[in-house]
Design an enzyme around this catalytic site. Sequence first.
Site: not given
Length: 202
Positions: A82, A87, A125-126, A167-168, A171
């Site tokens: 994701g 991000q 998380c990226l 989660h996304e 963000h």
Amino acid sequence: MADHEHDHSHDVGDHDHADDHDENDGQEVEREARRLLALSRIRQYGDTALRMKAREVDSFDDDLERLVERMTALMHEANGVGLAATQVGVLRRLFVFVDGGEDRVLVNPSVTQTSKETEVDDEGCLSLRDVLVPVERPTSVTIEGLDARGEPVKLELELPSSRIVQHELDHLDGVLIIDRTDDESRRTALARLRPQPVLGAR
Ligand SMILES: [Zn+2]
């Protein structure tokens, strides 16, 4: 698990290997190099964009489609499942994710139903490299939004997709997994994040 690394069996194609590694080693090295390059293009913890609230998307044009393509490619190269627009420094309400092996995009998403049942599981998380923290989330959600052409989308999702979209969506409101975990896990995560150089920061 949300957008942390997982083991895609990417085919890296017929590249030359001008070294004395065997082919698998060469592919492994190349995949890792591409993953690190992708991560360097993703805003990392400390970057202010990760803490900002994204605005609704109001034009569904070629720029939006290009953004979705770029984000989808980056997500895969980084071995993520994701990726939210914030991000990559774009403060607009959209994210891409993998749902049962299929790439999806949600624009202007909102969760319209959640299960009473919740589950605690580790999330990465990226944008927070090397951090995994337990996060409690509802196990199933209904999420509604638009696709890249502005057509309505309604998805009823179970784990793991239900966890990924929550989660996304966080963000897009500047919320990170360290905000959603317990105090001890947060302290450990922050200690790990602090000495790291901030990659991708302006
Ligand atoms: Zn994330």
